[in-house]
Design a protein around this motif. Structure first.
Motif, PDB file in Angstrom:
ATOM      1  N   ILE A   1       0.831  -1.218   0.000  1.00  0.00           N
ATOM      2  CA  ILE A   1       0.000   0.000   0.000  1.00  0.00           C
ATOM      3  C   ILE A   1       0.866   1.269   0.000  1.00  0.00           C
TER       4      ILE A   1
ATOM      5  N   GLY B   1      10.800   7.418   4.243  1.00  0.00           N
ATOM      6  CA  GLY B   1       9.792   6.380   4.481  1.00  0.00           C
ATOM      7  C   GLY B   1       9.424   5.666   3.186  1.00  0.00           C
TER       8      GLY B   1
ATOM      9  N   VAL C   1       6.616   5.537   1.477  1.00  0.00           N
ATOM     10  CA  VAL C   1       5.878   6.342   0.500  1.00  0.00           C
ATOM     11  C   VAL C   1       6.830   7.359  -0.131  1.00  0.00           C
ATOM     12  N   GLY C   2       7.501   8.141   0.725  1.00  0.00           N
ATOM     13  CA  GLY C   2       8.349   9.226   0.233  1.00  0.00           C
ATOM     14  C   GLY C   2       9.506   8.740  -0.623  1.00  0.00           C
TER      15      GLY C   2
ATOM     16  N   SER D   1      14.195  14.049   8.902  1.00  0.00           N
ATOM     17  CA  SER D   1      14.745  14.556  10.158  1.00  0.00           C
ATOM     18  C   SER D   1      16.145  14.004  10.377  1.00  0.00           C
TER      19      SER D   1
ATOM     20  N   VAL E   1       6.405  21.931   7.978  1.00  0.00           N
ATOM     21  CA  VAL E   1       7.061  21.529   6.721  1.00  0.00           C
ATOM     22  C   VAL E   1       6.215  22.005   5.532  1.00  0.00           C
TER      23      VAL E   1
ATOM     24  N   TYR F   1      -1.120  13.391  13.289  1.00  0.00           N
ATOM     25  CA  TYR F   1      -1.864  12.216  13.753  1.00  0.00           C
ATOM     26  C   TYR F   1      -1.858  12.059  15.275  1.00  0.00           C
TER      27      TYR F   1
ATOM     28  N   PHE G   1      -6.836   3.864  -2.035  1.00  0.00           N
ATOM     29  CA  PHE G   1      -7.868   2.838  -2.231  1.00  0.00           C
ATOM     30  C   PHE G   1      -8.829   3.167  -3.382  1.00  0.00           C
TER      31      PHE G   1
ATOM     32  N   VAL H   1       8.021   5.364  14.607  1.00  0.00           N
ATOM     33  CA  VAL H   1       7.549   5.971  13.350  1.00  0.00           C
ATOM     34  C   VAL H   1       6.944   7.347  13.613  1.00  0.00           C
TER      35      VAL H   1
ATOM     36  N   ASN I   1      12.347   6.261  12.628  1.00  0.00           N
ATOM     37  CA  ASN I   1      12.539   5.119  11.710  1.00  0.00           C
ATOM     38  C   ASN I   1      13.373   5.564  10.512  1.00  0.00           C
TER      39      ASN I   1
HETATM   40  N1  NAP Z   1      -3.281   8.636   1.042  1.00  0.00           N
HETATM   41  C1  NAP Z   1      -3.166   7.335   1.258  1.00  0.00           C
HETATM   42  O1  NAP Z   1      -3.949   6.523   0.777  1.00  0.00           O
HETATM   43  C2  NAP Z   1      -2.020   6.856   2.106  1.00  0.00           C
HETATM   44  C3  NAP Z   1      -1.677   5.484   2.176  1.00  0.00           C
HETATM   45  C4  NAP Z   1      -0.553   5.119   2.942  1.00  0.00           C
HETATM   46  C5  NAP Z   1       0.160   6.090   3.633  1.00  0.00           C
HETATM   47  N2  NAP Z   1      -0.241   7.385   3.557  1.00  0.00           N
HETATM   48  C6  NAP Z   1       0.477   8.465   4.239  1.00  0.00           C
HETATM   49  O2  NAP Z   1       1.767   8.602   3.688  1.00  0.00           O
HETATM   50  C7  NAP Z   1       2.610   9.255   4.638  1.00  0.00           C
HETATM   51  C8  NAP Z   1       3.935   8.501   4.736  1.00  0.00           C
HETATM   52  O3  NAP Z   1       3.674   7.180   5.205  1.00  0.00           O
HETATM   53  P1  NAP Z   1       4.868   6.162   5.448  1.00  0.00           P
HETATM   54  O4  NAP Z   1       4.257   4.836   5.751  1.00  0.00           O
HETATM   55  O5  NAP Z   1       5.838   6.279   4.320  1.00  0.00           O
HETATM   56  O6  NAP Z   1       5.489   6.737   6.798  1.00  0.00           O
HETATM   57  P2  NAP Z   1       7.015   6.908   7.258  1.00  0.00           P
HETATM   58  O7  NAP Z   1       7.655   7.889   6.357  1.00  0.00           O
HETATM   59  O8  NAP Z   1       7.633   5.579   7.455  1.00  0.00           O
HETATM   60  O9  NAP Z   1       6.818   7.544   8.691  1.00  0.00           O
HETATM   61  C9  NAP Z   1       6.252   8.793   8.872  1.00  0.00           C
HETATM   62  C10 NAP Z   1       7.332   9.872   8.818  1.00  0.00           C
HETATM   63  O10 NAP Z   1       6.704  11.126   9.022  1.00  0.00           O
HETATM   64  C11 NAP Z   1       7.672  12.026   9.528  1.00  0.00           C
HETATM   65  N3  NAP Z   1       7.124  12.715  10.696  1.00  0.00           N
HETATM   66  C12 NAP Z   1       6.653  12.163  11.831  1.00  0.00           C
HETATM   67  N4  NAP Z   1       6.290  13.132  12.698  1.00  0.00           N
HETATM   68  C13 NAP Z   1       6.517  14.299  12.077  1.00  0.00           C
HETATM   69  C14 NAP Z   1       6.348  15.663  12.455  1.00  0.00           C
HETATM   70  N5  NAP Z   1       5.854  15.999  13.656  1.00  0.00           N
HETATM   71  N6  NAP Z   1       6.673  16.619  11.561  1.00  0.00           N
HETATM   72  C15 NAP Z   1       7.164  16.276  10.343  1.00  0.00           C
HETATM   73  N7  NAP Z   1       7.371  15.003   9.946  1.00  0.00           N
HETATM   74  C16 NAP Z   1       7.044  14.031  10.797  1.00  0.00           C
HETATM   75  C17 NAP Z   1       8.883  11.201   9.943  1.00  0.00           C
HETATM   76  O11 NAP Z   1       9.895  11.356   8.937  1.00  0.00           O
HETATM   77  P3  NAP Z   1      11.092  12.437   9.144  1.00  0.00           P
HETATM   78  O12 NAP Z   1      11.278  12.519  10.622  1.00  0.00           O
HETATM   79  O13 NAP Z   1      12.254  11.840   8.441  1.00  0.00           O
HETATM   80  O14 NAP Z   1      10.616  13.713   8.553  1.00  0.00           O
HETATM   81  C18 NAP Z   1       8.364   9.786   9.924  1.00  0.00           C
HETATM   82  O15 NAP Z   1       9.384   8.872   9.676  1.00  0.00           O
HETATM   83  C19 NAP Z   1       1.831   9.280   5.945  1.00  0.00           C
HETATM   84  O16 NAP Z   1       1.255  10.544   6.124  1.00  0.00           O
HETATM   85  C20 NAP Z   1       0.749   8.234   5.712  1.00  0.00           C
HETATM   86  O17 NAP Z   1      -0.397   8.446   6.513  1.00  0.00           O
HETATM   87  C21 NAP Z   1      -1.305   7.774   2.798  1.00  0.00           C
END
Ligand code: NAP
Length: 356
Positions: free
Chosen positions: A147, A175, A177-178, A197, A245, A268, A300, A342, A347
């Motif tokens: 996903i 992460g 996604v990114g 970060s 950001v 969140y 989705f 996370v 992470n």
């Molecule tokens: N739209 C959709 O259908 C969908 C589906 C899946 C995921 N997503 C979203 O995609 C995004 C990335 O998901 P992922 O699984 O790849 O997560 P991830 O990058 O593994 O983890 C989240 C990252 O967000 C950053 N973060 C956490 N707290 C923060 C804060 N206070 N300020 C700024 N950055 C912060 C951190 O990265 P740094 O500390 O390195 O900045 C952290 O590692 C999330 O928002 C998730 O909900 C959306």
């Protein structure tokens, strides 16, 4: 590993007040459940730890599935259904079938299922699918090929649409996604700037994931550093985090810039909206004058892109054009701390728990 005779599950013991942590969970032991007709019993191998889980722990949201919904829309309902107190913590996992009463699944199959934080799970197979771990290891199907990977693909293909020479900025760039979002933009010929970060993560983005440059969001002068990294402004900003950001990136958006809003991870764990100056007027003015496209989306709703995604991305992984990082911790008990990791950005890559 020999199968256990009992099932261990992590259930939600309390709602989080701010940061989600081990204190919100309780480990319980029960008999291993038995599948009925049309179901399978899975032995969990891997758990995927994802930021949205902080929202799921706060309770349920209204589900929306219509009759006849496809697999991804049904999965969407499971993602947003939240977790009841006392219920097993939700989440995507990979399990091995140990008993099957479903005609399409056989003992030994590896299955990606929404089966939660437990060592054994009965699954109704409605949102699950078999995976093949011959060429690409199983946990990748929870990250770059799961996903999160599809989320990056949809955001870049359908909304960001980066063009050669454009500047693409990605938050939470390390992460799952990114990191894929950035590499897809690179393949499209764009210049890619990651935000993460810490200097170590920024270094990793450039050295191992091919980003052109990266900016540390924790730097006291972050907004200025980002502007320096984007001398021609930003054409695509891939939003994963929101908050400070977002405002730094917003200031740099070019005319006709596109902003796929994938998620707002920084929000969140908020228990209330911070009282900050209302910037709606500024946002609306720039949206109109600069002809911006800012589009929120949920992966989705885009099942039609899944087959192209699963054709292209595995090939790019195999031929070395796409790389991915994983952050692996061991044992079911490690899951709550992994989630806290996370949510605080500690992470480095896709967070996974190896269970069996
Ligand atoms: N739209 C959709 O259908 C969908 C589906 C899946 C995921 N997503 C979203 O995609 C995004 C990335 O998901 P992922 O699984 O790849 O997560 P991830 O990058 O593994 O983890 C989240 C990252 O967000 C950053 N973060 C956490 N707290 C923060 C804060 N206070 N300020 C700024 N950055 C912060 C951190 O990265 P740094 O500390 O390195 O900045 C952290 O590692 C999330 O928002 C998730 O909900 C959306």
């Amino acid at each position: 590993m020999s199968p256990r005779s009992r099932n261990r599950r992590l259930v939600l013991a309390s709602r989080p007040s701010r940061l989600c942590g081990p204190e919100n969970f309780q480990l319980v032991e029960e008999d291993i459940p038995q599948p009925r007709s049309g179901e399978i019993l899975l032995q969990t191998q891997w758990l995927s730890i994802e930021p949205y889980m902080a929202l799921a722990m706060k309770g349920s949201m209204k589900t929306t599935t219509q009759p006849g919904a496809d697999r991804l829309l049904k999965l969407c309902d499971r993602y947003i259904a939240g977790v009841e107190l006392g219920a097993v913590m939700c989440g995507p996992a990979i399990g091995r079938v140990v008993k099957s009463l479903h005609p399409e699944f056989a003992e030994g199959d590896l299955v990606a299922a929404y089966s939660g934080w437990q060592e054994y799970a009965v699954d109704d197979c409605q949102t699950s699918r078999k995976i093949c771990a011959d060429a690409i290891p199983a946990p990748a199907w929870l990250g770059v090929l799961g996903i999160p990977g599809l989320t990056a693909y949809v955001g870049m293909r359908r909304i960001g649409c980066p063009q050669p020479g454009e500047t693409v900025v990605i938050s939470a760039a390390m992460g799952p996604v990114g990191s894929l979002a950035g590499q897809l933009a690179k393949i499209a010929g764009a210049r890619i700037v990651g935000i993460a970060s810490g200097d170590d993560k920024c270094h990793g983005l450039v050295e191992s994931l091919g980003f052109d440059t990266a900016v540390n969001r924790l730097h006291p002068d972050f907004a200025r550093q980002l502007a320096k990294a984007c001398p021609n402004g930003i054409d695509v900003y891939f939003e994963n985090v929101g908050g400070a950001v977002w405002w730094a990136a917003f200031a740099l958006l070019n005319t006709f810039a596109r902003v796929p809003v994938s998620g707002l991870a920084s929000q969140y764990t908020q228990t209330h909206r911070p009282t900050s100056p209302d910037r709606t007027a500024e946002l609306m003015e720039k949206l109109q004058l600069r002809r911006l496209t800012i589009r929120g989306y949920a992966v989705f709703d885009h099942a039609d892109l899944e087959s192209t995604f699963l054709r292209e991305v595995p090939d790019w992984i195999r031929d070395g054009r796409i790389h991915y990082r994983e952050h692996i911790v061991e044992g079911l008990e490690a899951a709550p701390l992994a989630l806290a990791t996370v949510l605080s950005g500690r992470n480095v890559g896709k967070m996974l728990v190896r269970v069996a």
